[in-house]
Design an enzyme around this catalytic site. Structure first.
Site, PDB file in Angstrom:
ATOM      1  N   ARG A  20       0.846  -1.202   0.000  1.00  0.00           N
ATOM      2  CA  ARG A  20       0.000   0.000   0.000  1.00  0.00           C
ATOM      3  C   ARG A  20       0.876   1.245   0.000  1.00  0.00           C
ATOM      4  NH1 ARG A  20      -0.985   1.705   5.607  1.00  0.00           N
ATOM      5  NH2 ARG A  20       0.188   0.347   6.987  1.00  0.00           N
ATOM      6  N   GLY A  21       0.236   2.377  -0.223  1.00  0.00           N
ATOM      7  CA  GLY A  21       0.896   3.676  -0.114  1.00  0.00           C
ATOM      8  C   GLY A  21       2.111   3.837  -1.014  1.00  0.00           C
ATOM      9  N   ILE A  22       3.158   4.413  -0.445  1.00  0.00           N
ATOM     10  CA  ILE A  22       4.377   4.707  -1.196  1.00  0.00           C
ATOM     11  C   ILE A  22       5.015   3.432  -1.733  1.00  0.00           C
ATOM     12  CG2 ILE A  22       6.734   5.594  -0.976  1.00  0.00           C
ATOM     13  CD1 ILE A  22       5.605   7.623   1.083  1.00  0.00           C
ATOM     14  N   ARG A  42       3.413  -8.079   5.221  1.00  0.00           N
ATOM     15  CA  ARG A  42       3.128  -8.912   6.400  1.00  0.00           C
ATOM     16  C   ARG A  42       1.889  -9.753   6.189  1.00  0.00           C
ATOM     17  NH1 ARG A  42       4.181  -5.597  12.048  1.00  0.00           N
ATOM     18  NH2 ARG A  42       6.443  -5.506  11.929  1.00  0.00           N
ATOM     19  N   ASP A  56       8.367 -10.363   7.839  1.00  0.00           N
ATOM     20  CA  ASP A  56       8.450  -9.376   8.907  1.00  0.00           C
ATOM     21  C   ASP A  56       9.932  -9.011   9.038  1.00  0.00           C
ATOM     22  OD1 ASP A  56       8.656  -7.965  11.260  1.00  0.00           O
ATOM     23  OD2 ASP A  56       7.370  -9.315  12.420  1.00  0.00           O
ATOM     24  N   VAL A  57      10.274  -7.771   8.708  1.00  0.00           N
ATOM     25  CA  VAL A  57      11.695  -7.384   8.656  1.00  0.00           C
ATOM     26  C   VAL A  57      12.350  -7.350  10.031  1.00  0.00           C
ATOM     27  CG1 VAL A  57      11.409  -6.087   6.505  1.00  0.00           C
ATOM     28  CG2 VAL A  57      11.220  -4.881   8.710  1.00  0.00           C
ATOM     29  N   GLY A  85       7.924   0.468   7.094  1.00  0.00           N
ATOM     30  CA  GLY A  85       8.078   1.312   8.282  1.00  0.00           C
ATOM     31  C   GLY A  85       6.795   1.403   9.081  1.00  0.00           C
ATOM     32  N   TYR A 148      10.327   7.810  15.585  1.00  0.00           N
ATOM     33  CA  TYR A 148      10.236   7.749  14.122  1.00  0.00           C
ATOM     34  C   TYR A 148      11.305   8.629  13.470  1.00  0.00           C
ATOM     35  CZ  TYR A 148       8.015   7.981   9.486  1.00  0.00           C
ATOM     36  OH  TYR A 148       7.757   7.909   8.137  1.00  0.00           O
ATOM     37  N   LYS A 152      14.390   7.419  11.017  1.00  0.00           N
ATOM     38  CA  LYS A 152      14.500   7.913   9.642  1.00  0.00           C
ATOM     39  C   LYS A 152      15.792   8.704   9.426  1.00  0.00           C
ATOM     40  CE  LYS A 152      10.720   6.171   7.934  1.00  0.00           C
ATOM     41  NZ  LYS A 152      10.777   5.148   6.865  1.00  0.00           N
TER      42      LYS A 152
END
Length: 242
Positions: A20-22, A42, A56-57, A85, A148, A152
């Protein structure tokens, strides 16, 4: 004709958090170029045409298994996009040990695991592209996001160290730092919150996920062969000067 053939040669691309998303937009952009794309999720939901790999990283064994699956299907990973993330936002004095460690383990340590494993194959190939998806928050900071922002910001130091270590083997490591992007994560904000955010952005709008994806695919392209250790902002000017 030969140049076109070389350009169209499909590469083995791995995008984490690509459901999803980016992350999804990045996976779709590489698919549109004709690359062989694997996506880790996941819970599934990879874009059509991508190899959906559950991972799962935060689990080193799952990371190893994911690479084995990708290598068997597509060959050694030539382009890694570490995008997976999470957030656990709260003010510093309310932040629990778990709020801190879970975000660092997913966003920063997870990216270390991916880069380390991908580098093995890239060293043998004597080429490779590693792109970390960071955030403008990693450079500007953000109240309620100490964990966060730290995770990053850490990606920048990691990328630049990898760039120095692996540059002699034609392996580049770069960072894309998106600003506010139209995704599920920003969709939960109120209209008032969105208006306040847009007022801080010189371009007066959110980014589309595809605009972030374009920066990532460029860093993985022949045109960016001499770009490494860079932080590319895609933030509408929000973080300029950093």
């Amino acid at each position: 004709m030969s140049e076109q053939t070389a350009e169209a040669q499909p590469r083995s691309v791995l995008v984490t958090g690509g459901n999803r998303g980016i992350g999804r937009a990045i996976a779709e952009a590489f698919l549109a170029q004709g690359d062989k794309v694997a996506v880790t999720t996941r819970n599934g939901g990879a874009p059509e045409g991508a190899l959906d790999v559950r991972c799962d990283v935060t689990d080193p064994e799952q990371v190893e298994a994911a690479f084995a699956t990708v290598e068997e299907a597509h060959g050694p990973v030539e382009v890694l996009v570490a995008n997976a993330g999470i957030t656990h936002d709260t003010l510093l004095l309310r932040m629990s040990e778990d709020d801190w460690s879970s975000v660092i383990d997913t966003n920063l340590t997870g990216s270390y695991r991916l880069a380390k494993r991908a580098a093995k194959g890239m060293l043998r190939l004597r080429r490779g592209r590693i792109v970390f998806v960071s955030s403008v928050v990693g450079l500007l900071g953000s109240a309620g996001q100490v964990n966060y922002a730290a995770s990053k910001a850490g990606l920048v130091g990691m990328a630049r160290s990898i760039a120095r270590e692996l540059g002699s083997r034609s392996i580049t490591a770069n960072v894309v730092a998106p600003g506010f992007v139209e995704t599920d994560m920003t969709g939960v904000l109120t209209d008032e919150q969105k208006a306040l955010i847009k007022a801080q952005v010189p371009l007066q709008r959110y980014a589309q996920p595809a605009e972030v994806a374009q920066a990532v695919t460029w860093l993985a392209s022949d045109g960016a062969a001499y770009v490494t250790g860079a932080v590319i902002p895609v933030d509408g000017g929000l973080g300029m000067g950093h």
